[in-house]
Design an enzyme around this catalytic site. Structure first.
Site, PDB file in Angstrom:
ATOM      1  N   PRO A   1       0.813  -1.216   0.000  1.00  0.00           N
ATOM      2  CA  PRO A   1       0.000   0.000   0.000  1.00  0.00           C
ATOM      3  C   PRO A   1       0.850   1.271   0.000  1.00  0.00           C
ATOM      4  O   PRO A   1       0.355   2.349  -0.310  1.00  0.00           O
ATOM      5  CB  PRO A   1      -0.834  -0.120   1.276  1.00  0.00           C
ATOM      6  CG  PRO A   1      -0.228  -1.218   2.072  1.00  0.00           C
ATOM      7  CD  PRO A   1       0.557  -2.078   1.144  1.00  0.00           C
TER       8      PRO A   1
ATOM      9  N   GLU B   1       3.464  -6.404   8.307  1.00  0.00           N
ATOM     10  CA  GLU B   1       3.771  -4.980   8.092  1.00  0.00           C
ATOM     11  C   GLU B   1       4.610  -4.760   6.840  1.00  0.00           C
ATOM     12  O   GLU B   1       4.730  -3.643   6.353  1.00  0.00           O
ATOM     13  CB  GLU B   1       4.495  -4.402   9.302  1.00  0.00           C
ATOM     14  CG  GLU B   1       3.632  -4.339  10.558  1.00  0.00           C
ATOM     15  CD  GLU B   1       2.318  -3.611  10.323  1.00  0.00           C
ATOM     16  OE1 GLU B   1       2.363  -2.419   9.984  1.00  0.00           O
ATOM     17  OE2 GLU B   1       1.251  -4.241  10.467  1.00  0.00           O
TER      18      GLU B   1
ATOM     19  N   ARG C   1      -3.717  -9.101 -20.410  1.00  0.00           N
ATOM     20  CA  ARG C   1      -4.642  -8.787 -21.500  1.00  0.00           C
ATOM     21  C   ARG C   1      -4.035  -7.849 -22.535  1.00  0.00           C
ATOM     22  O   ARG C   1      -4.608  -7.676 -23.619  1.00  0.00           O
ATOM     23  CB  ARG C   1      -5.971  -8.245 -20.956  1.00  0.00           C
ATOM     24  CG  ARG C   1      -5.880  -6.922 -20.262  1.00  0.00           C
ATOM     25  CD  ARG C   1      -7.187  -6.539 -19.610  1.00  0.00           C
ATOM     26  NE  ARG C   1      -8.214  -6.126 -20.579  1.00  0.00           N
ATOM     27  CZ  ARG C   1      -8.212  -4.981 -21.238  1.00  0.00           C
ATOM     28  NH1 ARG C   1      -7.219  -4.115 -21.052  1.00  0.00           N
ATOM     29  NH2 ARG C   1      -9.173  -4.671 -22.081  1.00  0.00           N
TER      30      ARG C   1
ATOM     31  N   ASP D   1     -10.173   0.424 -24.870  1.00  0.00           N
ATOM     32  CA  ASP D   1     -10.836   0.394 -23.571  1.00  0.00           C
ATOM     33  C   ASP D   1     -10.609   1.677 -22.780  1.00  0.00           C
ATOM     34  O   ASP D   1      -9.883   2.573 -23.187  1.00  0.00           O
ATOM     35  CB  ASP D   1     -10.439  -0.851 -22.766  1.00  0.00           C
ATOM     36  CG  ASP D   1      -8.927  -0.986 -22.629  1.00  0.00           C
ATOM     37  OD1 ASP D   1      -8.224   0.025 -22.841  1.00  0.00           O
ATOM     38  OD2 ASP D   1      -8.480  -2.083 -22.315  1.00  0.00           O
TER      39      ASP D   1
HETATM   40 CL1  6GU Z   1      -0.267  -3.728  -3.587  1.00  0.00          CL
HETATM   41  N1  6GU Z   1      -0.766  -4.521  -1.114  1.00  0.00           N
HETATM   42  C1  6GU Z   1      -1.439  -4.448   0.035  1.00  0.00           C
HETATM   43  N2  6GU Z   1      -1.145  -5.286   1.023  1.00  0.00           N
HETATM   44  N3  6GU Z   1      -2.405  -3.569   0.248  1.00  0.00           N
HETATM   45  C2  6GU Z   1      -2.686  -2.748  -0.757  1.00  0.00           C
HETATM   46  C3  6GU Z   1      -2.030  -2.775  -1.975  1.00  0.00           C
HETATM   47  C4  6GU Z   1      -1.058  -3.684  -2.125  1.00  0.00           C
HETATM   48  N4  6GU Z   1      -2.528  -1.826  -2.781  1.00  0.00           N
HETATM   49  C5  6GU Z   1      -3.461  -1.236  -2.062  1.00  0.00           C
HETATM   50  N5  6GU Z   1      -3.566  -1.776  -0.856  1.00  0.00           N
END
Ligand code: 6GU
Length: 243
Positions: A89, A116, A158, A173
């Site tokens: 994230p 983590e 794709r 698209d």
């Molecule tokens: Cl790539 N990994 C995780 N664990 N949470 C996320 C993410 C990735 N992208 C958004 N939230």
């Protein structure tokens, strides 16, 4: 293209063998290897994580285990290096532009973190040997990187030649022109009292193209004004601006 995924939940990646992706694998367009990170543990508990230096909640994935796994999966040939993708994230946003970049690579290795995250030294070490991308699929937090890998691989696959039945689908698209796609319709002409827009049945191809462009602009304006604002000025023509 070759794709390797290292994870503590190999079963999570089973969908890579389903449907469109499965067909691409069967036809030899994509080669996929899924590896269990615990195969590279050395202790009886097969531990992959430990408590964080500096304290705090959660666990951090151990560098020794990741080092052994990545050495084995990525190999040691300096002339044949994958691009290493680490879903997190806290990564850079994964976008259609990044999907196009990945689709041009011969080899991607995904390292799925849980808890983590992975000890930062692992990423710093491999960044000296290969391109390393920490990428996020959106502004929300998942439990681990596995689902993000499914998302990324599907978006990339794709775009590979031969994977989609009709190459125009990828070319036309949403996002290929920076706009969201407008609505689409099929038979019957009237369903529950709702008609298909006349112009789509007119046979006037110029009028249809203009109508579709207008609906795409309208939808993008309402749902994703950030995308409209990011368009280069030359992406909008004289007719677009009147909207
Ligand atoms: Cl790539 N990994 C995780 N664990 N949470 C996320 C993410 C990735 N992208 C958004 N939230």
């Amino acid at each position: 293209m070759r794709i390797d995924v290292i994870t503590i939940f190999p079963g999570y990646l089973d969908p890579l063998r389903e449907a469109l992706l499965g067909k691409a694998v069967d036809r030899g367009l994509i080669e996929i290897g899924v590896h269990d990170l615990r195969d590279w543990t050395h202790d009886v508990h097969r531990a992959v994580d430990d408590s964080p230096y500096g304290g705090g909640p959660g666990m951090v994935m151990k560098p020794q285990v990741w080092g052994a796994a990545l050495d084995a999966v990525c190999g040691t040939d300096p002339d044949r290096r994958p691009r290493l993708v680490v879903p997190t994230p806290s990564g850079r946003p994964f976008t259609q532009a990044v999907a196009r970049e990945y689709a041009a690579e011969p080899w991607l290795v995904f390292a799925c973190g849980r808890y983590e995250g992975i000890d930062q030294r692992v990423l710093d070490h491999y960044a000296e040997r290969m391109p390393v991308d920490e990428v996020s699929i959106g502004d929300y937090v998942l439990v681990g990187g596995e689902v993000a890998v499914l998302v990324i691989v599907e978006a990339v696959a794709r775009l590979l030649p031969g994977v989609l039945g009709n190459p125009a689908s990828a070319a036309e698209d949403s996002f290929s022109d920076g706009l969201l796609e407008g609505p689409c319709y099929t038979r019957p002409e009237v369903w529950r009292g709702r008609e298909v827009p006349d112009v789509l049945r007119s046979g006037n191809h110029a009028a249809i193209a203009r109508w579709r462009r207008d609906r795409a602009l309208e939808r993008t304006f309402h749902r994703r004004p950030d995308l409209l604002a990011a368009l280069p000025p030359e992406a909008l023509d004289r007719h677009d601006r009147k909207l």
